[in-house]
Design a protein around this motif. Structure first.
Motif, PDB file in Angstrom:
ATOM      1  N   VAL A 133       0.861  -1.186   0.000  1.00  0.00           N
ATOM      2  CA  VAL A 133       0.000   0.000   0.000  1.00  0.00           C
ATOM      3  C   VAL A 133       0.899   1.239   0.000  1.00  0.00           C
ATOM      4  O   VAL A 133       2.104   1.148   0.230  1.00  0.00           O
ATOM      5  CB  VAL A 133      -0.928   0.021   1.238  1.00  0.00           C
ATOM      6  N   SER A 134       0.316   2.389  -0.236  1.00  0.00           N
ATOM      7  CA  SER A 134       1.092   3.629  -0.208  1.00  0.00           C
ATOM      8  C   SER A 134       1.497   3.950   1.228  1.00  0.00           C
ATOM      9  O   SER A 134       0.912   3.445   2.195  1.00  0.00           O
ATOM     10  CB  SER A 134       0.275   4.779  -0.790  1.00  0.00           C
ATOM     11  N   PHE A 214       8.212  -9.072  -5.581  1.00  0.00           N
ATOM     12  CA  PHE A 214       9.058  -8.291  -4.699  1.00  0.00           C
ATOM     13  C   PHE A 214      10.045  -7.413  -5.460  1.00  0.00           C
ATOM     14  O   PHE A 214      10.288  -6.272  -5.082  1.00  0.00           O
ATOM     15  CB  PHE A 214       9.805  -9.228  -3.737  1.00  0.00           C
ATOM     16  N   SER A 215      10.603  -7.932  -6.568  1.00  0.00           N
ATOM     17  CA  SER A 215      11.632  -7.166  -7.279  1.00  0.00           C
ATOM     18  C   SER A 215      11.092  -5.860  -7.851  1.00  0.00           C
ATOM     19  O   SER A 215      11.813  -4.861  -7.898  1.00  0.00           O
ATOM     20  CB  SER A 215      12.233  -8.015  -8.410  1.00  0.00           C
ATOM     21  N   ASP A 225       8.144   5.213  -0.434  1.00  0.00           N
ATOM     22  CA  ASP A 225       6.883   5.591  -1.067  1.00  0.00           C
ATOM     23  C   ASP A 225       5.760   4.593  -0.791  1.00  0.00           C
ATOM     24  O   ASP A 225       4.582   4.971  -0.795  1.00  0.00           O
ATOM     25  CB  ASP A 225       7.069   5.739  -2.580  1.00  0.00           C
ATOM     26  N   ILE A 226       6.104   3.331  -0.603  1.00  0.00           N
ATOM     27  CA  ILE A 226       5.086   2.330  -0.326  1.00  0.00           C
ATOM     28  C   ILE A 226       5.525   1.436   0.829  1.00  0.00           C
ATOM     29  O   ILE A 226       6.704   1.395   1.186  1.00  0.00           O
ATOM     30  CB  ILE A 226       4.758   1.465  -1.565  1.00  0.00           C
ATOM     31  N   ARG A 227       4.556   0.722   1.391  1.00  0.00           N
ATOM     32  CA  ARG A 227       4.815  -0.223   2.467  1.00  0.00           C
ATOM     33  C   ARG A 227       4.289  -1.604   2.060  1.00  0.00           C
ATOM     34  O   ARG A 227       3.180  -1.704   1.537  1.00  0.00           O
ATOM     35  CB  ARG A 227       4.109   0.207   3.763  1.00  0.00           C
ATOM     36  N   ILE A 228       5.067  -2.626   2.293  1.00  0.00           N
ATOM     37  CA  ILE A 228       4.601  -3.987   2.038  1.00  0.00           C
ATOM     38  C   ILE A 228       3.884  -4.491   3.285  1.00  0.00           C
ATOM     39  O   ILE A 228       4.448  -4.496   4.382  1.00  0.00           O
ATOM     40  CB  ILE A 228       5.770  -4.930   1.686  1.00  0.00           C
ATOM     41  N   VAL A 243       9.920  -7.340   6.943  1.00  0.00           N
ATOM     42  CA  VAL A 243       8.667  -7.485   6.190  1.00  0.00           C
ATOM     43  C   VAL A 243       7.974  -8.770   6.626  1.00  0.00           C
ATOM     44  O   VAL A 243       8.512  -9.862   6.436  1.00  0.00           O
ATOM     45  CB  VAL A 243       8.928  -7.501   4.671  1.00  0.00           C
ATOM     46  N   PRO A 244       6.775  -8.688   7.207  1.00  0.00           N
ATOM     47  CA  PRO A 244       6.089  -9.890   7.683  1.00  0.00           C
ATOM     48  C   PRO A 244       5.513 -10.712   6.524  1.00  0.00           C
ATOM     49  O   PRO A 244       5.214 -10.187   5.453  1.00  0.00           O
ATOM     50  CB  PRO A 244       4.975  -9.338   8.558  1.00  0.00           C
TER      51      PRO A 244
END
Length: 329
Positions: A133-134, A214-215, A225-228, A243-244
């Motif tokens: 997400v952003s 992921f790449s 800019d974004i969060r996983i 990163v969970p």
């Protein structure tokens, strides 16, 4: 570490057979070599072509720089048709392929085409999917996002770099199924021609989440800019331990996407031998292996008969999954 893709939703368990040391095929040298990426710049197919072109030239496997051509449309279908209908005997052409390719073939999304219309060259790696997400998104965890989807499947739009029914589409559907969404077909997905375009739509606020590999997400994570929210891997990635996984958040879904190449079916035997040997040598080289590690891609090699068996089983499994979640009848 080798990925056992039999445990993933989209892959096959195939035994790796040792191949002889790669040597250049006698009597063939590529002229004006070209790699088709069936997506816009920034996507996974584009990544395959550009890294392959870079390493083959630097290693001296090809004497001329390889041109990378982005041929978008139809979730890879435009490129597939171009190769099978117009360039079926081109010795100098290779084409990026992945789970997205076999997904579309399994679902009959390339009209008039079958897996037997090309020569499958090989795989060199596989990577896990991610949901992001952003940076300003109200969703802080994957559970928060999927709870919103469960409450109203149309409230969250997922963007992806594959066509409807492709790998980026299937990943959130599997999460939706694991989250208890009553009808995952109601979930909203917006298709783009590549991962770069999908991420642009996320950053512009047009969609609420992105489903990608992921790449293609990594650079935007590093820039902030974004969060996983979750990586679809059995365990956290060594290179990104913060990163969970989706599994640890209650969603037992694994999504591994292989990376590889195909060439025209009627390319000469000498060309097929050359490209197989060149890609195998590239895949086994130290610098290439280091690149895979840095990109959080696990080594995964299939060549020759192993590749044919892998593609056949991969397509069978995707067909079964697509029927189960209602993409095909």
């Amino acid at each position: 570490m080798k990925i056992n893709l039999a445990s993933a939703m989209f892959a096959a368990a195939t035994a790796l057979v040792a191949l002889p040391q790669a040597v250049a095929a006698q009597g063939f040298t590529p002229k004006n070599p070209e790699c088709i990426a069936p997506s816009a710049p920034g996507g996974g197919w584009d990544f395959i072509c550009r890294e392959t072109a870079k390493f083959l030239f630097e290693m001296g496997e090809i004497k001329q720089a390889m041109q990378v051509v982005n041929l978008t449309g139809g979730g890879g279908g435009v490129a597939y048709a171009n190769v099978t209908k117009e360039r079926d005997s081109d010795d100098n052409l290779i084409v990026a392929a992945s789970n997205g390719t076999t997904s579309r073939l399994a679902q009959g999304a390339y009209p008039g085409s079958s897996p037997d219309d090309v020569h499958w060259l090989g795989t060199f790696g596989a990577e896990y999917g991610a949901i992001a997400v952003s940076k300003d998104s109200p969703y802080k965890t994957l559970k928060e996002l999927m709870d919103a989807v469960k409450a109203d499947p149309r409230s969250v739009a997922f963007a992806g770099g594959s066509a409807v029914g492709g790998y980026d589409h299937i990943k959130p559907l599997l999460l939706g199924k694991a989250a208890g969404v009553e009808d995952v077909r109601q979930m909203k997905y917006v298709a783009f021609s590549g991962g770069g375009e999908a991420i642009t739509s996320l950053l512009s606020g047009s969609v609420q989440a992105v489903s990608g590999d992921f790449s293609e997400i990594r650079g935007f994570v590093e820039s902030g800019d974004i969060r996983i929210l979750g990586i679809m891997s059995p365990e956290r990635l060594k290179s990104f331990p913060d990163v969970p996984t989706g599994r640890e958040q209650g969603y037992d879904v694994i999504g591994a996407n292989w990376r590889g190449l195909y060439i025209p079916k009627n390319a000469s035997p000498e060309a097929k031998e050359f490209w197989t040997n060149a890609i195998k040598k590239m895949a086994d080289s130290g610098p290439f292996q280091e690149m895979l590690v840095n990109a959080s891609i696990e080594p995964f090699e299939n060549f020759g008969p192993d590749m044919d068996a892998f593609v056949a089983q991969n397509i069978k499994e995707i067909t079964d999954i697509s029927r189960e979640i209602g993409i095909i009848k």
